[in-house]
Design a protein around this motif. Structure first.
Motif, PDB file in Angstrom:
ATOM      1  N   PHE A  84      34.427  52.165  28.470  1.00 27.01           N
ATOM      2  CA  PHE A  84      35.734  52.286  28.820  1.00 27.01           C
ATOM      3  C   PHE A  84      35.993  52.140  30.165  1.00 27.01           C
ATOM      4  O   PHE A  84      35.573  53.175  30.889  1.00 27.01           O
ATOM      5  CB  PHE A  84      36.537  53.297  28.080  1.00 27.01           C
ATOM      6  CG  PHE A  84      36.612  53.105  26.599  1.00 27.01           C
ATOM      7  CD1 PHE A  84      35.640  53.800  25.742  1.00 27.01           C
ATOM      8  CD2 PHE A  84      37.799  52.785  25.910  1.00 27.01           C
ATOM      9  CE1 PHE A  84      35.613  53.682  24.433  1.00 27.01           C
ATOM     10  CE2 PHE A  84      37.686  52.405  24.943  1.00 27.01           C
ATOM     11  CZ  PHE A  84      36.608  52.607  23.887  1.00 27.01           C
ATOM     12  N   ALA A  85      36.594  51.133  31.010  1.00 27.45           N
ATOM     13  CA  ALA A  85      36.353  51.033  32.284  1.00 27.45           C
ATOM     14  C   ALA A  85      37.372  49.590  32.713  1.00 27.45           C
ATOM     15  O   ALA A  85      37.927  49.151  31.673  1.00 27.45           O
ATOM     16  CB  ALA A  85      34.916  50.617  32.583  1.00 27.45           C
ATOM     17  N   VAL A  86      37.207  49.184  33.985  1.00 26.50           N
ATOM     18  CA  VAL A  86      38.235  48.032  34.127  1.00 26.50           C
ATOM     19  C   VAL A  86      36.874  46.927  34.367  1.00 26.50           C
ATOM     20  O   VAL A  86      36.032  47.281  34.942  1.00 26.50           O
ATOM     21  CB  VAL A  86      38.896  48.423  35.678  1.00 26.50           C
ATOM     22  CG1 VAL A  86      39.503  47.030  35.864  1.00 26.50           C
ATOM     23  CG2 VAL A  86      39.836  49.422  35.355  1.00 26.50           C
ATOM     24  N   TYR A  87      37.374  45.665  33.989  1.00 29.45           N
ATOM     25  CA  TYR A  87      36.369  44.663  33.951  1.00 29.45           C
ATOM     26  C   TYR A  87      37.044  43.622  34.864  1.00 29.45           C
ATOM     27  O   TYR A  87      38.269  43.129  34.696  1.00 29.45           O
ATOM     28  CB  TYR A  87      36.187  44.012  32.614  1.00 29.45           C
ATOM     29  CG  TYR A  87      35.394  45.238  31.976  1.00 29.45           C
ATOM     30  CD1 TYR A  87      35.751  46.250  31.146  1.00 29.45           C
ATOM     31  CD2 TYR A  87      33.905  44.975  31.878  1.00 29.45           C
ATOM     32  CE1 TYR A  87      35.240  47.260  30.446  1.00 29.45           C
ATOM     33  CE2 TYR A  87      33.070  45.917  31.075  1.00 29.45           C
ATOM     34  CZ  TYR A  87      33.708  47.055  30.633  1.00 29.45           C
ATOM     35  OH  TYR A  87      32.855  47.965  29.764  1.00 29.45           O
ATOM     36  N   TYR A  88      36.329  43.030  35.728  1.00 27.96           N
ATOM     37  CA  TYR A  88      36.761  41.929  36.675  1.00 27.96           C
ATOM     38  C   TYR A  88      35.687  40.724  36.529  1.00 27.96           C
ATOM     39  O   TYR A  88      34.864  40.980  36.451  1.00 27.96           O
ATOM     40  CB  TYR A  88      36.681  42.350  38.028  1.00 27.96           C
ATOM     41  CG  TYR A  88      37.466  43.591  38.445  1.00 27.96           C
ATOM     42  CD1 TYR A  88      37.238  44.566  38.567  1.00 27.96           C
ATOM     43  CD2 TYR A  88      38.994  43.088  38.913  1.00 27.96           C
ATOM     44  CE1 TYR A  88      37.876  45.849  39.026  1.00 27.96           C
ATOM     45  CE2 TYR A  88      39.650  44.112  39.198  1.00 27.96           C
ATOM     46  CZ  TYR A  88      39.204  45.548  39.433  1.00 27.96           C
ATOM     47  OH  TYR A  88      40.241  46.617  39.722  1.00 27.96           O
ATOM     48  N   CYS A  89      36.536  39.510  36.536  1.00 24.00           N
ATOM     49  CA  CYS A  89      35.646  38.286  36.634  1.00 24.00           C
ATOM     50  C   CYS A  89      35.736  37.881  37.984  1.00 24.00           C
ATOM     51  O   CYS A  89      36.695  38.074  38.703  1.00 24.00           O
ATOM     52  CB  CYS A  89      36.068  37.238  35.823  1.00 24.00           C
ATOM     53  SG  CYS A  89      38.022  36.908  35.712  1.00 24.00           S
ATOM     54  N   GLN A  90      34.721  37.061  38.477  1.00 24.17           N
ATOM     55  CA  GLN A  90      34.682  36.733  39.812  1.00 24.17           C
ATOM     56  C   GLN A  90      33.842  35.301  39.737  1.00 24.17           C
ATOM     57  O   GLN A  90      32.995  35.051  38.986  1.00 24.17           O
ATOM     58  CB  GLN A  90      33.652  37.621  40.662  1.00 24.17           C
ATOM     59  CG  GLN A  90      33.641  36.948  42.219  1.00 24.17           C
ATOM     60  CD  GLN A  90      32.147  37.142  42.460  1.00 24.17           C
ATOM     61  OE1 GLN A  90      31.129  37.434  41.833  1.00 24.17           O
ATOM     62  NE2 GLN A  90      31.967  37.142  43.880  1.00 24.17           N
ATOM     63  N   GLN A  91      34.589  34.106  40.572  1.00 23.83           N
ATOM     64  CA  GLN A  91      33.922  33.012  40.673  1.00 23.83           C
ATOM     65  C   GLN A  91      33.164  33.181  42.074  1.00 23.83           C
ATOM     66  O   GLN A  91      33.835  33.501  42.922  1.00 23.83           O
ATOM     67  CB  GLN A  91      34.796  31.628  40.350  1.00 23.83           C
ATOM     68  CG  GLN A  91      35.890  31.494  41.664  1.00 23.83           C
ATOM     69  CD  GLN A  91      35.272  30.947  42.714  1.00 23.83           C
ATOM     70  OE1 GLN A  91      34.243  30.367  42.826  1.00 23.83           O
ATOM     71  NE2 GLN A  91      35.955  31.047  44.045  1.00 23.83           N
ATOM     72  N   TYR A  92      31.825  32.775  42.090  1.00 21.11           N
ATOM     73  CA  TYR A  92      31.199  32.482  43.184  1.00 21.11           C
ATOM     74  C   TYR A  92      30.590  31.043  43.417  1.00 21.11           C
ATOM     75  O   TYR A  92      29.364  30.872  43.855  1.00 21.11           O
ATOM     76  CB  TYR A  92      30.202  33.480  43.410  1.00 21.11           C
ATOM     77  CG  TYR A  92      29.134  33.678  42.055  1.00 21.11           C
ATOM     78  CD1 TYR A  92      29.498  33.971  40.764  1.00 21.11           C
ATOM     79  CD2 TYR A  92      28.027  32.791  42.187  1.00 21.11           C
ATOM     80  CE1 TYR A  92      28.717  34.078  39.601  1.00 21.11           C
ATOM     81  CE2 TYR A  92      26.918  32.852  41.165  1.00 21.11           C
ATOM     82  CZ  TYR A  92      27.310  33.300  39.806  1.00 21.11           C
ATOM     83  OH  TYR A  92      26.624  33.396  38.922  1.00 21.11           O
ATOM     84  N   GLY A  93      31.279  30.381  42.828  1.00 24.44           N
ATOM     85  CA  GLY A  93      30.913  28.675  43.201  1.00 24.44           C
ATOM     86  C   GLY A  93      31.177  27.928  44.364  1.00 24.44           C
ATOM     87  O   GLY A  93      30.895  26.888  44.661  1.00 24.44           O
ATOM     88  N   SER A  94      32.433  28.602  44.808  1.00 20.05           N
ATOM     89  CA  SER A  94      32.970  27.894  45.940  1.00 20.05           C
ATOM     90  C   SER A  94      33.608  29.105  46.949  1.00 20.05           C
ATOM     91  O   SER A  94      34.206  30.034  46.343  1.00 20.05           O
ATOM     92  CB  SER A  94      33.920  26.800  45.809  1.00 20.05           C
ATOM     93  OG  SER A  94      35.314  27.461  45.026  1.00 20.05           O
ATOM     94  N   SER A  95      33.724  28.553  48.262  1.00 25.78           N
ATOM     95  CA  SER A  95      34.422  29.652  48.992  1.00 25.78           C
ATOM     96  C   SER A  95      35.942  29.176  49.229  1.00 25.78           C
ATOM     97  O   SER A  95      36.241  28.090  49.328  1.00 25.78           O
ATOM     98  CB  SER A  95      33.951  29.548  50.546  1.00 25.78           C
ATOM     99  OG  SER A  95      34.322  30.480  51.377  1.00 25.78           O
ATOM    100  N   PRO A  96      36.742  30.249  49.093  1.00 24.70           N
ATOM    101  CA  PRO A  96      36.563  31.700  49.064  1.00 24.70           C
ATOM    102  C   PRO A  96      36.294  32.220  47.658  1.00 24.70           C
ATOM    103  O   PRO A  96      36.873  31.696  46.870  1.00 24.70           O
ATOM    104  CB  PRO A  96      38.051  32.343  49.661  1.00 24.70           C
ATOM    105  CG  PRO A  96      39.142  31.244  49.163  1.00 24.70           C
ATOM    106  CD  PRO A  96      38.121  29.909  49.405  1.00 24.70           C
TER     107      PRO A  96
END
Lengths: 108, 118
Positions: A84-96
Motif C-alpha cells: 500500500f503506497a503511491v505508484y508512479y510511471c515514468q518514461q525515459y525514452g526521450s528528454s525531458p
C-alpha cells in the motif's frame, strides 16, 4: 514533451486482492522505456519495473508490467500489507523525462 | 551498491539561489552514465529537473532551463545543482539519482527538503 496520465488516482483494495494500474502516454514511448516506481511516505521512489515489463533486482514476482506504445499496465497480483503506497510511471525514452501523476493504492 | 547523498541548505530566501550537491559512493562517476536531479513538492508528484554527464554535458527540463545550472566534479565524485531566482513554488524534496534517457532510476539519494521562505 510526453505527458503520462495515470488512472485511477486512488485504488481502494484489501490485502490479497489484485491491483491493476494504468499509465497512458500522449505519444509513443521510445523503445518501451517505461518504468514503474513505488513510493512510501518519507522515502525515495523505488524502481519496480523498467523496460515496461522487466522486474528490477529484488522485486517480488507479484509485480508485473506490460504494454507498449502509449498504453502500459502495472499489476500487483495479490496485495501484501507493504504494497500500500503511491505508484508512479515514468518514461525515459526521450528528454525531458516525465512522470505520471501517481496512483495511490490504499487499504479498503 | 551505488549510494547517493544530497547535501545543502534546507532553507533558501525568495529570489536567491538554491544550491545542492550529490555525493556518489561505490561508483566512479567518470566511468559513465548521466546523473540527475528530480524534485517533489510536498504532497505532489515527481518532476525531472535535469541530468549531467561526466564530460559536463547537460540536459535540462525546458520548464527550468532559464534558471538552472548543473555541474560535475569527477575529482570529488559529486555533482551539483544551482537553481536561481527561487520562489515558494520551488519548495520541494530534491532527490539526486542515476537517471536519464535509456536507463531508469535504480539508484536514488534519500532526498533533502528545501524550503523557500523569507
Amino acid at each position: 514533451e510526453i505527458v503520462l496520465t495515470q488512472s485511477p488516482g486512488t485504488l481502494s483494495l484489501s490485502p490479497g486482492e489484485r491491483a491493476t494500474l494504468s499509465c497512458r502516454a500522449s505519444q509513443s514511448v521510445s523503445s518501451s522505456y517505461l518504468a514503474w516506481y513505488q513510493q512510501k511516505p518519507g522515502q525515495a521512489p523505488r524502481l519496480l519495473i523498467y523496460g515496461a515489463s522487466s522486474r528490477a533486482t529484488g522485486i517480488p514476482d507479484r509485480f508485473s508490467g506490460s504494454g507498449s506504445g502509449t498504453d502500459f499496465t502495472l499489476i500487483i497480483s495479490r496485495l501484501e500489507p507493504e504494497d500500500f503506497a503511491v505508484y508512479y510511471c515514468q518514461q525515459y525514452g526521450s528528454s525531458p523525462l516525465t512522470f505520471g501523476g501517481g496512483t495511490k493504492v490504499e487499504i479498503k | 551498491q551505488v549510494q547517493l547523498q544530497e547535501s545543502g541548505p534546507g532553507l533558501v530566501k525568495p529570489s536567491e539561489t538554491l544550491s545542492l550537491t550529490c555525493a556518489v559512493s561505490n561508483y566512479s562517476i567518470s566511468s559513465g552514465y548521466y546523473w540527475g536531479w528530480i524534485r517533489q513538492p510536498p504532497g505532489k508528484g515527481l518532476e525531472w529537473i535535469g541530468s549531467v554527464y561526466h564530460s559536463g554535458n547537460t540536459y535540462y527540463n525546458p520548464s527550468l532551463k532559464s534558471r538552472l545550472t548543473m555541474s560535475i566534479d569527477t575529482s570529488k565524485n559529486q555533482f551539483s545543482l544551482k537553481l536561481r531566482s527561487v520562489t515558494a513554488a520551488d519548495t520541494a524534496v530534491y532527490y539526486c539519482a542515476r537517471v536519464f534517457v535509456g536507463y531508469a532510476g535504480i539508484y536514488w539519494g534519500q532526498g533533502t527538503l528545501v524550503t523557500v521562505s523569507s
